[in-house]
Design an enzyme around this catalytic site. Structure first.
Site, PDB file in Angstrom:
ATOM      1  N   VAL A  24     -56.949 -23.736  76.088  1.00 40.28           N
ATOM      2  CA  VAL A  24     -57.554 -22.968  74.985  1.00 40.28           C
ATOM      3  C   VAL A  24     -56.680 -21.764  74.612  1.00 40.28           C
ATOM      4  CG1 VAL A  24     -59.601 -21.717  74.206  1.00 40.28           C
ATOM      5  CG2 VAL A  24     -59.861 -23.722  75.676  1.00 40.28           C
TER       6      VAL A  24
ATOM      7  N   LYS B  81     -68.816 -20.692  79.169  1.00 40.17           N
ATOM      8  CA  LYS B  81     -70.271 -20.964  79.205  1.00 40.17           C
ATOM      9  C   LYS B  81     -70.890 -20.700  80.563  1.00 40.17           C
ATOM     10  CE  LYS B  81     -67.647 -24.729  79.458  1.00 40.17           C
ATOM     11  NZ  LYS B  81     -66.690 -25.347  78.572  1.00 40.17           N
TER      12      LYS B  81
ATOM     13  N   GLU C 234     -68.644 -18.009  70.466  1.00 38.25           N
ATOM     14  CA  GLU C 234     -68.792 -19.251  69.707  1.00 38.25           C
ATOM     15  C   GLU C 234     -68.229 -20.464  70.448  1.00 38.25           C
ATOM     16  OE1 GLU C 234     -70.234 -19.774  66.257  1.00 38.25           O
ATOM     17  OE2 GLU C 234     -70.293 -21.528  67.541  1.00 38.25           O
TER      18      GLU C 234
ATOM     19  N   VAL D  22     -70.041 -23.021  73.432  1.00 35.82           N
ATOM     20  CA  VAL D  22     -70.884 -24.212  73.221  1.00 35.82           C
ATOM     21  C   VAL D  22     -70.365 -24.994  72.019  1.00 35.82           C
ATOM     22  CG1 VAL D  22     -73.215 -25.091  72.804  1.00 35.82           C
ATOM     23  CG2 VAL D  22     -72.906 -22.947  74.052  1.00 35.82           C
TER      24      VAL D  22
ATOM     25  N   GLY E  43     -57.078 -32.627  77.816  1.00 38.13           N
ATOM     26  CA  GLY E  43     -57.526 -31.215  77.849  1.00 38.13           C
ATOM     27  C   GLY E  43     -59.011 -31.048  77.570  1.00 38.13           C
TER      28      GLY E  43
ATOM     29  N   GLU F  71     -63.120 -29.886  82.315  1.00 35.56           N
ATOM     30  CA  GLU F  71     -62.990 -28.601  82.993  1.00 35.56           C
ATOM     31  C   GLU F  71     -61.965 -28.724  84.116  1.00 35.56           C
ATOM     32  OE1 GLU F  71     -64.770 -25.719  82.034  1.00 35.56           O
ATOM     33  OE2 GLU F  71     -65.070 -27.105  80.387  1.00 35.56           O
TER      34      GLU F  71
ATOM     35  N   ASP G  45     -71.915 -28.518  83.132  1.00 33.02           N
ATOM     36  CA  ASP G  45     -71.351 -27.877  81.933  1.00 33.02           C
ATOM     37  C   ASP G  45     -72.361 -27.943  80.780  1.00 33.02           C
ATOM     38  OD1 ASP G  45     -68.734 -27.066  80.298  1.00 33.02           O
ATOM     39  OD2 ASP G  45     -69.680 -28.732  79.228  1.00 33.02           O
TER      40      ASP G  45
ATOM     41  N   LYS H 264     -74.353 -24.863  78.839  1.00 27.24           N
ATOM     42  CA  LYS H 264     -74.350 -24.712  77.373  1.00 27.24           C
ATOM     43  C   LYS H 264     -75.779 -24.698  76.826  1.00 27.24           C
ATOM     44  CE  LYS H 264     -69.833 -26.886  76.782  1.00 27.24           C
ATOM     45  NZ  LYS H 264     -69.152 -28.190  76.711  1.00 27.24           N
TER      46      LYS H 264
ATOM     47  N   GLY I   2     -61.190 -29.571  73.463  1.00 23.31           N
ATOM     48  CA  GLY I   2     -59.787 -29.757  73.091  1.00 23.31           C
ATOM     49  C   GLY I   2     -59.199 -28.467  72.555  1.00 23.31           C
TER      50      GLY I   2
HETATM   51  P1  NDP Z   1     -57.208 -23.979  81.690  1.00 19.59           P
HETATM   52  O1  NDP Z   1     -57.468 -24.291  83.126  1.00 19.59           O
HETATM   53  O2  NDP Z   1     -56.369 -24.870  80.882  1.00 19.59           O
HETATM   54  O3  NDP Z   1     -56.624 -22.490  81.564  1.00 19.59           O
HETATM   55  C1  NDP Z   1     -57.088 -21.413  82.330  1.00 19.59           C
HETATM   56  C2  NDP Z   1     -56.130 -20.255  82.177  1.00 19.59           C
HETATM   57  O4  NDP Z   1     -56.642 -19.144  82.902  1.00 19.59           O
HETATM   58  C3  NDP Z   1     -54.728 -20.534  82.735  1.00 19.59           C
HETATM   59  O5  NDP Z   1     -53.755 -19.971  81.895  1.00 19.59           O
HETATM   60  C4  NDP Z   1     -54.723 -19.804  84.077  1.00 19.59           C
HETATM   61  O6  NDP Z   1     -53.471 -19.296  84.443  1.00 19.59           O
HETATM   62  C5  NDP Z   1     -55.642 -18.648  83.786  1.00 19.59           C
HETATM   63  N1  NDP Z   1     -56.274 -18.164  85.004  1.00 19.59           N
HETATM   64  C6  NDP Z   1     -57.035 -18.849  85.876  1.00 19.59           C
HETATM   65  N2  NDP Z   1     -57.458 -18.054  86.858  1.00 19.59           N
HETATM   66  C7  NDP Z   1     -56.939 -16.825  86.603  1.00 19.59           C
HETATM   67  C8  NDP Z   1     -56.989 -15.582  87.256  1.00 19.59           C
HETATM   68  N3  NDP Z   1     -57.665 -15.413  88.390  1.00 19.59           N
HETATM   69  N4  NDP Z   1     -56.329 -14.531  86.720  1.00 19.59           N
HETATM   70  C9  NDP Z   1     -55.620 -14.681  85.581  1.00 19.59           C
HETATM   71  N5  NDP Z   1     -55.539 -15.847  84.892  1.00 19.59           N
HETATM   72  C10 NDP Z   1     -56.181 -16.908  85.425  1.00 19.59           C
HETATM   73  O7  NDP Z   1     -58.681 -23.837  81.057  1.00 19.59           O
HETATM   74  P2  NDP Z   1     -59.100 -24.109  79.537  1.00 19.59           P
HETATM   75  O8  NDP Z   1     -58.164 -23.435  78.639  1.00 19.59           O
HETATM   76  O9  NDP Z   1     -59.378 -25.554  79.341  1.00 19.59           O
HETATM   77  O10 NDP Z   1     -60.537 -23.398  79.502  1.00 19.59           O
HETATM   78  C11 NDP Z   1     -60.654 -21.991  79.419  1.00 19.59           C
HETATM   79  C12 NDP Z   1     -62.103 -21.625  79.135  1.00 19.59           C
HETATM   80  O11 NDP Z   1     -62.507 -22.210  77.901  1.00 19.59           O
HETATM   81  C13 NDP Z   1     -63.115 -22.125  80.171  1.00 19.59           C
HETATM   82  O12 NDP Z   1     -64.171 -21.202  80.269  1.00 19.59           O
HETATM   83  C14 NDP Z   1     -63.619 -23.419  79.557  1.00 19.59           C
HETATM   84  O13 NDP Z   1     -64.893 -23.776  80.026  1.00 19.59           O
HETATM   85  C15 NDP Z   1     -63.669 -23.016  78.103  1.00 19.59           C
HETATM   86  N6  NDP Z   1     -63.629 -24.098  77.152  1.00 19.59           N
HETATM   87  C16 NDP Z   1     -62.669 -25.077  77.258  1.00 19.59           C
HETATM   88  C17 NDP Z   1     -62.607 -26.100  76.339  1.00 19.59           C
HETATM   89  C18 NDP Z   1     -61.589 -27.183  76.425  1.00 19.59           C
HETATM   90  O14 NDP Z   1     -61.663 -28.133  75.616  1.00 19.59           O
HETATM   91  N7  NDP Z   1     -60.628 -27.116  77.333  1.00 19.59           N
HETATM   92  C19 NDP Z   1     -63.577 -26.160  75.229  1.00 19.59           C
HETATM   93  C20 NDP Z   1     -64.519 -25.067  75.175  1.00 19.59           C
HETATM   94  C21 NDP Z   1     -64.536 -24.077  76.122  1.00 19.59           C
HETATM   95  P3  NDP Z   1     -52.226 -20.259  84.779  1.00 19.59           P
HETATM   96  O15 NDP Z   1     -51.870 -20.898  83.470  1.00 19.59           O
HETATM   97  O16 NDP Z   1     -51.186 -19.321  85.255  1.00 19.59           O
HETATM   98  O17 NDP Z   1     -52.718 -21.224  85.792  1.00 19.59           O
HETATM   99  N1  HSE Z   2     -65.234 -29.657  79.410  1.00 18.39           N
HETATM  100  C1  HSE Z   2     -65.961 -29.327  78.245  1.00 18.39           C
HETATM  101  C2  HSE Z   2     -66.407 -30.605  77.560  1.00 18.39           C
HETATM  102  C3  HSE Z   2     -65.059 -28.540  77.322  1.00 18.39           C
HETATM  103  O1  HSE Z   2     -65.929 -31.688  77.925  1.00 18.39           O
HETATM  104  O2  HSE Z   2     -67.264 -30.535  76.692  1.00 18.39           O
HETATM  105  C4  HSE Z   2     -65.793 -27.973  76.132  1.00 18.39           C
HETATM  106  O3  HSE Z   2     -66.667 -26.957  76.511  1.00 18.39           O
END
Ligand code: NDP
Ligand code: HSE
Length: 436
Positions: free
Chosen positions: A19, A110, A134, A137, A192, A195, A206, A210, A307
């Site tokens: 994200v 969430k 936003e 969810v 992607g 979780e 999850d 939400k 995504g």
């Molecule tokens: P990722 O695992 O891809 O990314 C997490 C990021 O957070 C990484 O850059 C990681 O660092 C960093 N990170 C993790 N722990 C720490 C820490 N202790 N200190 C500093 N940085 C840290 O997760 P996503 O991007 O997929 O998801 C992020 C959020 O968005 C979550 O809450 C998820 O539920 C939510 N979300 C995700 C969606 C999706 O489709 N993926 C959709 C909607 C919501 P590093 O890169 O160095 O490991």
């Molecule tokens: N892992 C979550 C899903 C990402 O599959 O819906 C979006 O919140």
């Protein structure tokens, strides 16, 4: 004064994974358009990560990257913090520190909102800053804004929703391609959608988180997500798709919230919905949220539920809203308007619906009578019944029943009675039927 001459709104991005990378891309690609909407340029000040050596998207300038949280949170020039780390800690304490320092916050988390949403909203309101969420969810679907802003004039009576893109993606491909669960989950991770801990997706947590976040806005409810009845999709069998369609249903993973007087019915589990339901055609990674308002009637929102790009759209539109409010001097206005109070949940035993029941049994005389007898003794009446020999297991059969509307407690007691019989080859399968 032109937008570019205005003091920039400085952003700290916490997390730069799926994200976070999408957020940086969108901030760069739409720079001028966003500045025009905010009334000032948006400027990235820091990107906090865990592993400084990981390769980032090209839009992430190396000078931004740090692993030092205090450098980011103590920087007085930062106006706005966007949290896309995920999980409960350290995200919670980072957000609390940001709010207490007078910075507005955007979060996609969430889990955090479900567990601490009410207290974080109160904290932000007290500090006169915004907390926008936003992306927490429905990925790219504008469902939080719809409930928070567009439906303030009405009362929401029910929400039936497909809230987990990974589950919907897996169920759609199991049905269409007959592929095995683990193979499809690996694809969802590669794309992607899943979780970092994919059991949060496939075991239903999850979607539960939400649903709790939606309930804050739809019903003004504070609910502990750990009190909500939750079932995931691991137990779904190929045959259930086939039988569901034979009876005219689609098999989905559904999150349900219904207003029941002063209490709330909240549950998350696989469900059969009529093939004609607007949610039946919501497939793949799409999410769907079907809201009923007392005055509004039905309202359906559908879109990409997970995504990089769709989620980044939601995060960046929150950044624009919150930044615009700061520039206009009305920071905290929309956050302060959200009101929540604790609400009791209807016990699962008191839920009423129709049920699909599958009994895999030894094909011998008396079995059907024993099952029907147990259901009858508990007041559960059968609407349809089909028996089919199982090709995968000689001498055995599947008995499928659709019940009339029944009480969950009664159905569960009947199933416990049947489970003691030697003719049962596996635990009975129960899937609730939701006429949405
Ligand atoms: P990722 O695992 O891809 O990314 C997490 C990021 O957070 C990484 O850059 C990681 O660092 C960093 N990170 C993790 N722990 C720490 C820490 N202790 N200190 C500093 N940085 C840290 O997760 P996503 O991007 O997929 O998801 C992020 C959020 O968005 C979550 O809450 C998820 O539920 C939510 N979300 C995700 C969606 C999706 O489709 N993926 C959709 C909607 C919501 P590093 O890169 O160095 O490991
Ligand atoms: N892992 C979550 C899903 C990402 O599959 O819906 C979006 O919140």
């Amino acid at each position: 004064m032109s937008t570019n001459k205005k003091k920039p709104v400085r952003i700290a991005l916490l997390g730069c994974g799926t994200v976070g990378g999408g957020v940086l891309r969108l901030l760069r690609d739409n720079q001028a358009h966003l500045a025009a909407q905010v009334g000032a340029p948006l400027e990235v000040a820091h990107v906090l990560v865990r592993n400084p050596d990981r390769v980032r998207v090209p839009e992430c300038e190396p000078g931004w990257v740090t692993t030092d949280a205090s450098k980011v949170l103590d920087d007085p020039t930062v106006d706005l913090v966007a949290e896309v780390i995920g999980g409960e800690q350290p995200a919670l304490s980072y957000i609390e520190q940001a709010v207490d320092a007078g910075k507005s916050v955007v979060s996609a988390n969430k889990m955090l909102l479900a567990r601490h949403g009410a207290s974080l909203l109160a904290r932000a309101s007290k500090a006169g800053v915004d907390l926008a969420f936003e992306a927490s969810v429905g990925g790219g679907i504008p469902v939080i804004r719809t409930l928070r802003d567009s439906l303030t004039s009405d009362w929401v009576s029910s929400v039936h929703a497909l809230l987990n893109g990974t589950c919907n993606y897996i169920l759609t491909r199991m049905r269409n391609e007959g592929k095995v669960f683990d193979e499809i989950l690996a694809d969802a991770q590669r794309l992607g959608y899943a979780e970092a801990e994919p059991s949060l997706d496939v075991d239903g947590h999850d979607a539960t988180q939400k649903l709790v976040v939606l309930s804050m806005l739809a019903f003004g409810a504070e609910v502990d997500d750990r009190q909500v009845h939750v079932e995931g999709i691991r137990a779904i069998d190929d045959v259930d798709f086939r039988f569901a369609e034979r009876f005219g249903f689609a098999l989905k993973h559904l999150a349900i919230g219904v207003e029941r007087d002063a209490a709330l019915e909240l549950r998350v589990h696989p469900a059969l919905i009529p093939g004609s339901s607007p949610l039946a055609g919501v497939n793949g990674v799409l999410n769907g949220v079907f809201v009923h308002g007392r005055a509004l009637g039905p309202c359906l929102l559908v879109g990409q539920g997970a995504g990089e790009k769709p989620t980044a759209v939601s995060v960046v539109s929150d950044i624009v809203d919150v930044a615009r409010a700061r520039v206009a001097g009305v920071g905290g206005l929309s956050t302060g308007a959200i009101r929540t109070t604790p609400k009791a949940l209807v016990p699962m035993d008191d839920v009423e619906c129709r049920y699909y029941l599958r009994f895999d049994v030894v094909d011998q005389p008396g079995v059907l009578a024993a099952i029907a007898g147990a259901l009858g003794r508990h007041g559960v009446s059968v609407e349809h019944m089909v028996q089919e020999a199982r090709s995968d297991n000689g001498g055995s059969a599947s008995i499928l029943m659709i019940t009339h509307t029944s009480r969950e407690g009664a159905v569960q007691r009947a199933l416990r009675e049947v489970s003691g019989h030697e003719f049962m080859k596996a635990a009975a399968r129960l899937i609730r039927i939701e006429d949405t």
